[in-house]
Motif scaffolding. Structure first.
Motif, PDB file in Angstrom:
ATOM      1  N   THR A  24      40.462  39.402  60.707  1.00  0.00           N
ATOM      2  CA  THR A  24      39.263  39.873  59.998  1.00  0.00           C
ATOM      3  C   THR A  24      39.592  40.238  58.556  1.00  0.00           C
ATOM      4  N   THR A  25      40.601  41.072  58.391  1.00  0.00           N
ATOM      5  CA  THR A  25      40.959  41.533  57.052  1.00  0.00           C
ATOM      6  C   THR A  25      41.424  40.385  56.162  1.00  0.00           C
ATOM      7  N   GLU A  26      42.226  39.499  56.700  1.00  0.00           N
ATOM      8  CA  GLU A  26      42.739  38.388  55.905  1.00  0.00           C
ATOM      9  C   GLU A  26      41.631  37.434  55.484  1.00  0.00           C
ATOM     10  N   ALA A  27      40.561  37.367  56.278  1.00  0.00           N
ATOM     11  CA  ALA A  27      39.442  36.494  55.929  1.00  0.00           C
ATOM     12  C   ALA A  27      38.494  37.145  54.930  1.00  0.00           C
ATOM     13  N   PRO A  30      40.430  39.919  49.727  1.00  0.00           N
ATOM     14  CA  PRO A  30      41.373  39.174  48.881  1.00  0.00           C
ATOM     15  C   PRO A  30      42.756  39.837  48.873  1.00  0.00           C
ATOM     16  N   ALA A  31      43.791  39.053  48.795  1.00  0.00           N
ATOM     17  CA  ALA A  31      45.155  39.578  48.835  1.00  0.00           C
ATOM     18  C   ALA A  31      45.443  40.516  47.674  1.00  0.00           C
ATOM     19  N   GLU A  32      44.757  40.294  46.528  1.00  0.00           N
ATOM     20  CA  GLU A  32      45.050  41.096  45.336  1.00  0.00           C
ATOM     21  C   GLU A  32      44.242  42.383  45.249  1.00  0.00           C
ATOM     22  N   PRO A  88      47.247  48.414  48.530  1.00  0.00           N
ATOM     23  CA  PRO A  88      46.673  47.120  48.877  1.00  0.00           C
ATOM     24  C   PRO A  88      45.673  47.254  50.029  1.00  0.00           C
ATOM     25  N   ALA A  89      44.472  46.735  49.822  1.00  0.00           N
ATOM     26  CA  ALA A  89      43.406  46.892  50.818  1.00  0.00           C
ATOM     27  C   ALA A  89      43.795  46.295  52.164  1.00  0.00           C
ATOM     28  N   ARG A  90      44.424  45.136  52.146  1.00  0.00           N
ATOM     29  CA  ARG A  90      44.797  44.496  53.404  1.00  0.00           C
ATOM     30  C   ARG A  90      45.746  45.375  54.221  1.00  0.00           C
ATOM     31  N   LYS A 281      43.119  45.771  40.757  1.00  0.00           N
ATOM     32  CA  LYS A 281      43.890  44.557  40.942  1.00  0.00           C
ATOM     33  C   LYS A 281      45.374  44.855  40.808  1.00  0.00           C
ATOM     34  N   MET A 282      46.163  44.140  41.590  1.00  0.00           N
ATOM     35  CA  MET A 282      47.607  44.307  41.501  1.00  0.00           C
ATOM     36  C   MET A 282      48.100  43.815  40.150  1.00  0.00           C
ATOM     37  N   LYS A 283      49.137  44.457  39.657  1.00  0.00           N
ATOM     38  CA  LYS A 283      49.723  44.054  38.389  1.00  0.00           C
ATOM     39  C   LYS A 283      50.222  42.612  38.480  1.00  0.00           C
TER      40      LYS A 283
END
Length: 287
Positions: A24-27, A30-32, A88-90, A281-283
């Motif tokens: 669910t989370t990966e779908a 976003p990874a960033e 990171p949200a994921r 957003k990640m650096k």
């Protein structure tokens, strides 16, 4: 706590829950994407497991940042923030359920323990747990009892000798059971005997054991039993020790009351994690 053992237990809990990934989370996320949130109490209780929450999140992703708002063992009210979380949200969403499960379980045990401790405190009696714990969670559940102000009984079978009714039956009596223990154990091993009658109490006292467990006795029987036990021998009441009965049991003069339901039946404390919707957003990443 054994830090190495704790890390292995937390890893196994995550493996059990995550499997090959959080679909669910990966779908959805976003990874960033980075988020912030707050862990909040939804009912009153004693806080336990703050560091466990953090360790679970760090195992998922070391970049997750945790900022405690309250202290371990503190009484919290509904709506009170317990922890701030950022990262990171994921990772946060993947570790959320396992981390909360631990905190809710441990806080529930600490809460019930504190209630029991407060009842018997005026009488100088200590509240102890038992080995009636959830398989794989004993170390943490007993830790939660300590946070709530209780003391730990045996962590494992190799901690001390507790000669229970079935041991007595197998040995043919208390005297023979104690004799066999002393024959095979060193002088530093604590020996406690479970008793169900005043006659057994007298026998255990005569044998000079270190502790006597008074099992499922009435208040009247407990008073008589305590009168037979010298202060040098630990007197412990056990068996169906509910909150509503603790004060009258404490008034009998026992030194310890052990309660199995603290770890096998204490309800989890209602605690939740709420994300505030902020995004970072990640650096090095581009939108």
């Amino acid at each position: 706590m054994n830090v190495l053992l704790l890390q292995e237990q937390l890893k196994q809990a995550l493996i059990e829950d995550v499997g090959f990934g959080d679909r669910t989370t990966e779908a959805v996320v976003p990874a960033e994407q980075w988020v912030s949130g707050m862990v909040v109490a939804k009912e009153e209780g004693i806080m336990a497991g703050l560091s466990v929450f953090e360790q679970v999140m760090k195992l998922v992703d070391p970049r997750v940042e945790i900022e405690p708002v309250v202290k371990e063992g503190q009484c919290v009210k509904p709506g009170l923030p317990l922890l701030r979380v950022h990262g990171p949200a994921r990772a946060i969403l993947t570790g959320e359920r396992v981390a909360l499960n631990y905190v809710q379980r441990l806080s529930g045990i600490a809460t019930q323990t504190r209630r029991a401790v407060d009842i018997v405190k005026p009488y100088g009696v200590k509240i102890a747990d038992t080995r009636k714990t959830t398989p794989g969670l004993r170390m943490l559940e007993k830790y939660a009892v300590a946070v709530g102000g209780g003391i730990n009984h045996r962590l494992r079978l190799d901690d001390a000798v507790l000669i229970k009714d079935n041991h007595i039956q197998a040995a043919g009596g208390i005297r023979e059971a104690v004799r066999r223990v002393r024959e095979k154990m060193g002088h530093t091993v604590f020996i406690e005997v479970e008793t169900e009658t005043l006659e057994q109490v007298q026998e255990a006292v005569a044998l000079g054991v270190h502790g006597i467990l008074l099992d499922n006795m009435t208040v009247a029987q407990l008073k008589e039993a305590v009168a037979l036990i010298p202060p040098s021998i630990v007197s412990e009441a056990s068996g169906n020790m509910r909150l509503e009965h603790l004060e009258e049991v404490a008034q009998t003069g026992v030194q310890v009351i052990s309660i199995g339901w603290l770890t096998h039946s204490a309800p989890a404390l209602d605690i939740s994690l709420n994300l505030d919707g902020s995004v970072k957003k990640m650096k090095g990443e581009t939108p």
